[in-house]
Write an enzyme that holds these catalytic residues in place. Sequence first.
Site, PDB file in Angstrom:
ATOM      1  N   CYS B 170      41.640  47.722  43.510  1.00 52.46           N
ATOM      2  CA  CYS B 170      41.919  48.428  43.057  1.00 52.46           C
ATOM      3  C   CYS B 170      40.709  49.217  42.356  1.00 52.46           C
ATOM      4  O   CYS B 170      40.220  50.038  41.147  1.00 52.46           O
ATOM      5  CB  CYS B 170      42.141  47.526  42.212  1.00 52.46           C
ATOM      6  SG  CYS B 170      43.129  46.353  42.349  1.00 52.46           S
ATOM      7  N   HIS B 310      37.829  48.100  33.112  1.00 49.60           N
ATOM      8  CA  HIS B 310      38.895  48.400  34.022  1.00 49.60           C
ATOM      9  C   HIS B 310      39.596  46.991  33.758  1.00 49.60           C
ATOM     10  O   HIS B 310      40.979  47.180  33.355  1.00 49.60           O
ATOM     11  CB  HIS B 310      37.493  47.091  35.270  1.00 49.60           C
ATOM     12  CG  HIS B 310      38.590  47.332  36.316  1.00 49.60           C
ATOM     13  ND1 HIS B 310      39.594  48.040  37.112  1.00 49.60           N
ATOM     14  CD2 HIS B 310      39.394  46.033  37.210  1.00 49.60           C
ATOM     15  CE1 HIS B 310      40.507  46.645  38.182  1.00 49.60           C
ATOM     16  NE2 HIS B 310      40.311  45.894  37.945  1.00 49.60           N
ATOM     17  N   GLU B 321      33.780  41.600  33.366  1.00 50.53           N
ATOM     18  CA  GLU B 321      33.272  42.663  33.246  1.00 50.53           C
ATOM     19  C   GLU B 321      32.659  43.455  31.402  1.00 50.53           C
ATOM     20  O   GLU B 321      31.502  44.337  31.569  1.00 50.53           O
ATOM     21  CB  GLU B 321      34.977  43.731  32.896  1.00 50.53           C
ATOM     22  CG  GLU B 321      34.359  45.606  32.513  1.00 50.53           C
ATOM     23  CD  GLU B 321      35.633  45.986  32.581  1.00 50.53           C
ATOM     24  OE1 GLU B 321      36.782  45.586  32.722  1.00 50.53           O
ATOM     25  OE2 GLU B 321      35.443  47.549  33.372  1.00 50.53           O
ATOM     26  N   LYS B 342      44.848  49.764  30.872  1.00 51.87           N
ATOM     27  CA  LYS B 342      45.535  49.196  31.618  1.00 51.87           C
ATOM     28  C   LYS B 342      46.856  48.382  30.539  1.00 51.87           C
ATOM     29  O   LYS B 342      48.050  48.385  31.253  1.00 51.87           O
ATOM     30  CB  LYS B 342      45.603  48.405  32.161  1.00 51.87           C
ATOM     31  CG  LYS B 342      44.979  48.794  33.761  1.00 51.87           C
ATOM     32  CD  LYS B 342      44.264  47.981  34.559  1.00 51.87           C
ATOM     33  CE  LYS B 342      43.313  48.421  35.762  1.00 51.87           C
ATOM     34  NZ  LYS B 342      41.755  49.469  35.552  1.00 51.87           N
ATOM     35  N   HIS B 347      48.473  47.998  35.744  1.00 47.41           N
ATOM     36  CA  HIS B 347      47.584  47.801  36.533  1.00 47.41           C
ATOM     37  C   HIS B 347      48.441  48.186  38.336  1.00 47.41           C
ATOM     38  O   HIS B 347      49.166  48.601  38.972  1.00 47.41           O
ATOM     39  CB  HIS B 347      46.851  46.942  37.259  1.00 47.41           C
ATOM     40  CG  HIS B 347      46.060  46.801  37.887  1.00 47.41           C
ATOM     41  ND1 HIS B 347      45.749  47.671  38.261  1.00 47.41           N
ATOM     42  CD2 HIS B 347      45.205  45.719  37.593  1.00 47.41           C
ATOM     43  CE1 HIS B 347      44.140  47.673  39.111  1.00 47.41           C
ATOM     44  NE2 HIS B 347      44.069  46.044  38.744  1.00 47.41           N
ATOM     45  N   PHE B 407      39.610  43.423  44.258  1.00 50.10           N
ATOM     46  CA  PHE B 407      39.719  42.169  45.265  1.00 50.10           C
ATOM     47  C   PHE B 407      38.588  41.977  46.267  1.00 50.10           C
ATOM     48  O   PHE B 407      38.917  43.537  46.664  1.00 50.10           O
ATOM     49  CB  PHE B 407      41.118  42.051  46.012  1.00 50.10           C
ATOM     50  CG  PHE B 407      42.506  41.169  44.368  1.00 50.10           C
ATOM     51  CD1 PHE B 407      41.313  40.823  43.053  1.00 50.10           C
ATOM     52  CD2 PHE B 407      42.834  40.865  45.283  1.00 50.10           C
ATOM     53  CE1 PHE B 407      41.624  39.927  42.228  1.00 50.10           C
ATOM     54  CE2 PHE B 407      44.024  39.850  43.764  1.00 50.10           C
ATOM     55  CZ  PHE B 407      44.114  39.305  42.524  1.00 50.10           C
TER      56      PHE B 407
END
Lengths: 81, 419
Positions: B170, B310, B321, B342, B347, B407
């Site tokens: 991502c 994010h 974050e 998002k 996402h 990831f």
Amino acid sequence: MASKEEILAGLAEIVNEETGLETEAVQLDKNFTEDLDIDSISMMTIVVNCEEKFEVTIPDEEVKNLKTVQDAVDFIDNAQG
Amino acid sequence: MPRKVVVTGLGATTPIGGNVPELWKNALEGVSGVSKLEEDWVETYDLAVRIAASVSTPASEVLSRVEAKRLDPSGQLSLIAAREAWADAGFSAPNADDAEEVDPTRVATVFGTGIGGAWTLLSGWDTLREKGPRRVMPLTVPMLMPNGNAATVSMELKARRAAITAVSACASGTESFYQGLDLIRLGKADVVIAGGAESANHPINFAAFGAMQALSRRNDEPERASRPYDIDRDGFVMAEGAGAVILESEEHARARGARIYCELAGAGLSADAFHITAPDDAGTGATRAIAEAMESGEFVAEDVIHVNAHATSTPKGDIPEAGAVRNAFGSATDNIPVSATKSMTGHMLGGSGAVEAILAIKALTERTAPCTINLENKDPQIDLDVVTTPRELRKDGGVVVSNSFGFGGHNAVVAFRDY
């Protein structure tokens, strides 16, 4: 069994579906590579779709001999046997 | 002295807009792109997750039938976004070899994806099992390969310097800017088409991400499902989309009289090397990526006027974050409005970083931070000033920052400066 005219019409539809070329552009004297700008990958898709539509088998080693639309129509016509 | 890099074109196709003007309008109006999945396979496989965000303008409405059938859905979205960005930059399309406005051998593509051609691979597998090898499409390999998007964009725009694929889950869309920035700064290219795309709303992904407990199961309230920072968030919402940005050396853009949106000030990367999916709790990796972007962009915390976070809406991801932003910006964080877009788009995985960079650029140029929807009860662990309705930003100057994490422990950050 499809007549040669029906094979040409069916082939033209398959070529249109794969490449977007107008069906009228698919004429017997046209060369797939030089006139219709069909690459080998598209040609394989066209061949497999023809096999399904006309219930024939077109061996991989035969594909290179199908240079023109006429070659393809004749091969399918004979293969319908 | 490294060359200055500017932004001259934007393009996107997303669940809340099939182009950048529509995306921006809906991001200000707080529109949700999430809806119930209507496909038969939801029932067939009895999926626990039954919501997703699809692009608001289907690719089939934009591309010709033949164009569409030769591309994986992710490639289709890449092409749509790249064409819009290229035209927006004022280039004629496609960029013919003889075009005088730009030398094709000085134009590079850096385009990311998280998953690649998932639909093509899995449909090909279905065909093999149901109909045999001869029916597997000859274009299967070029359609499924992860570099397919970069290759498609490169061919379309005749970008011959290089076609590079950023693959970092991502973070991919944001990593593209990092690579693009270096290519231009170091004089290796004059123009870069940077972006990312994803279209992987395939049942396997609902099953697989679902198995990780990563997805929201708020199936009865799709529009409320993506709720970053809310105490009741229960996972992210799968989405598809693509973004493309034209980066250009300042010199090149000025020489052709291009409209300049902003400067690509800096970018940062880091790796957590901690856990394959979980972020490091303290957010130290993300902090280092933000710090690199600040150093590379020569700005300080007090210059930052907006962050596009994010913030995926997972219980675990949003907190580190927020901590990283505070670690990096210190007490200046109190004065930085943060948006989690998002909440509206879902996402878009490998496409999200590119689309969010575009939203950050629009926030900078329009001087307005877009919405974070569905934030009803803020998680007390989130110590950020989250923008819920459009907020006016400082009138001039400033830097905006967009974060993406993937990831594998990939952290990518990009920063744009007022020009």
